[in-house]
Design a protein around this motif. Structure first.
Motif, mmCIF file in Angstrom:
data_model
loop_
_atom_site.group_PDB
_atom_site.id
_atom_site.type_symbol
_atom_site.label_atom_id
_atom_site.label_comp_id
_atom_site.label_asym_id
_atom_site.label_seq_id
_atom_site.Cartn_x
_atom_site.Cartn_y
_atom_site.Cartn_z
ATOM 1 N N UNK A 1 0.696 -25.262 88.387
ATOM 2 C CA UNK A 1 1.318 -26.371 87.677
ATOM 3 C C UNK A 1 0.325 -26.808 86.615
ATOM 4 N N UNK B 1 -3.617 -26.749 96.078
ATOM 5 C CA UNK B 1 -5.001 -27.080 95.780
ATOM 6 C C UNK B 1 -5.070 -28.361 94.946
ATOM 7 N N UNK B 2 -6.279 -28.752 94.635
ATOM 8 C CA UNK B 2 -6.431 -29.994 93.886
ATOM 9 C C UNK B 2 -6.221 -29.754 92.403
ATOM 10 N N UNK B 3 -6.054 -30.840 91.698
ATOM 11 C CA UNK B 3 -5.876 -30.784 90.256
ATOM 12 C C UNK B 3 -7.242 -30.568 89.611
ATOM 13 N N UNK C 1 4.998 -34.693 83.342
ATOM 14 C CA UNK C 1 5.607 -34.237 84.601
ATOM 15 C C UNK C 1 5.167 -32.843 85.018
ATOM 16 N N UNK D 1 -0.599 -29.688 83.891
ATOM 17 C CA UNK D 1 -0.330 -31.061 83.500
ATOM 18 C C UNK D 1 -1.020 -31.379 82.184
ATOM 19 N N UNK E 1 -4.720 -30.126 82.518
ATOM 20 C CA UNK E 1 -5.205 -29.922 83.871
ATOM 21 C C UNK E 1 -4.333 -28.846 84.519
ATOM 22 N N UNK F 1 -3.105 -27.197 88.448
ATOM 23 C CA UNK F 1 -3.073 -27.343 89.903
ATOM 24 C C UNK F 1 -2.429 -26.103 90.503
ATOM 25 N N UNK F 2 -3.261 -25.264 91.086
ATOM 26 C CA UNK F 2 -2.748 -24.123 91.836
ATOM 27 C C UNK F 2 -2.092 -24.663 93.106
ATOM 28 N N UNK F 3 -0.996 -24.049 93.496
ATOM 29 C CA UNK F 3 -0.213 -24.551 94.627
ATOM 30 C C UNK F 3 -1.090 -24.780 95.851
#
Lengths: 117, 115
Positions: free
Chosen positions: A89, A41-43, A110, A91, A35, A37-39
């Motif tokens: 990010x 924003x949603x995952x 993490x 995941x 997955x 996640x742009x800072x």
């Protein structure tokens, strides 16, 4: 308690470079996911992987992305030529294949923070 | 396709008080799971609570409980006796019981706990 691990925790790269993000899923799990996640924003779901092949991918997961389980323990996400907008990010998650397993949810790592300059 | 909507971008609560975070979802499936994840500043995703759609009883985990209204497709999270450590981003999420079961997340609610 078993957990999903990811390395590195933070990766900085230059635009156009290749990056490989690594994940070690929980040992008896057979479904694997990435997955993003742009800072702020949603995952967002990128890809799922089962039985050594991609089972589902989103429209985000274009030809620049690939996944691999090279050695039976690691699960990797490769971005061939990074763009600025790949900064996010990332995941990793894993899940047991047992449909009646409790709990039957995805366990998230993490995360790896990828910064593309 | 399934969608998850969180209409409260930010919420605040006094320490020791109770707060409810809202979530609605849309699906045509009858069998699925719903989750609340907590994401502290470290950005790790931590599962707070889960609900199976076939269960009528609302899930509870210590100070956390949900109000699951299947017909209304609503899944709110109640945090009782709020603590400073509860301050985080909270994501509502949906996962089908079928297929390869990707998780669909809402946009999140940022919870501030005021001492």
């Amino acid at each position: 308690e078993p957990e999903v691990t990811q390395t590195p925790s933070h990766q900085v790269t230059q635009m156009g470079q290749e990056v490989i993000l690594r994940c070690v899923p929980i040992s008896n799990h057979l479904y694997f996911y990435w997955y993003r996640q742009i800072l702020g924003q949603k995952v967002e779901f990128l890809v799922s992987f089962y039985n050594n092949e991609i089972s589902e991918k989103s429209e985000i997961f274009d030809d620049q992305f690939s996944v691999e389980r090279p050695d039976g323990s690691n699960f990797t996400l490769k971005i061939r030529s990074t763009k600025l907008e790949d900064s996010a990010m990332y995941f990793c998650a894993s899940k047991t294949a047992l449909s009646n397993a409790k709990p039957n949810e995805q366990f998230f790592g993490p995360g790896t923070r990828l910064t593309v300059l | 396709a399934q969608t998850v909507t969180q209409s409260q971008p930010e919420m605040s609560v006094q320490e020791a008080e109770t707060v409810t975070l809202s979530c609605t979802y849309d699906t045509s499936e009858s069998d699925y799971y719903l989750f609340w994840y907590k994401q502290p500043p470290s950005r790790q995703m931590i599962l707070v609570i889960r609900q199976e759609a076939y269960k009528q009883q609302n899930a509870t985990e210590n100070r956390f409980s949900v109000n699951f209204q299947k017909a209304a497709k609503s899944f709110s999270l109640k945090i009782s006796d709020s603590q400073l450590g509860d301050a985080a981003m909270y994501f509502c999420a949906y996962r089908s019981a079928e297929g390869y079961q990707k998780v669909t997340f809402g946009t999140g609610t940022k919870l501030q706990v005021i001492p």
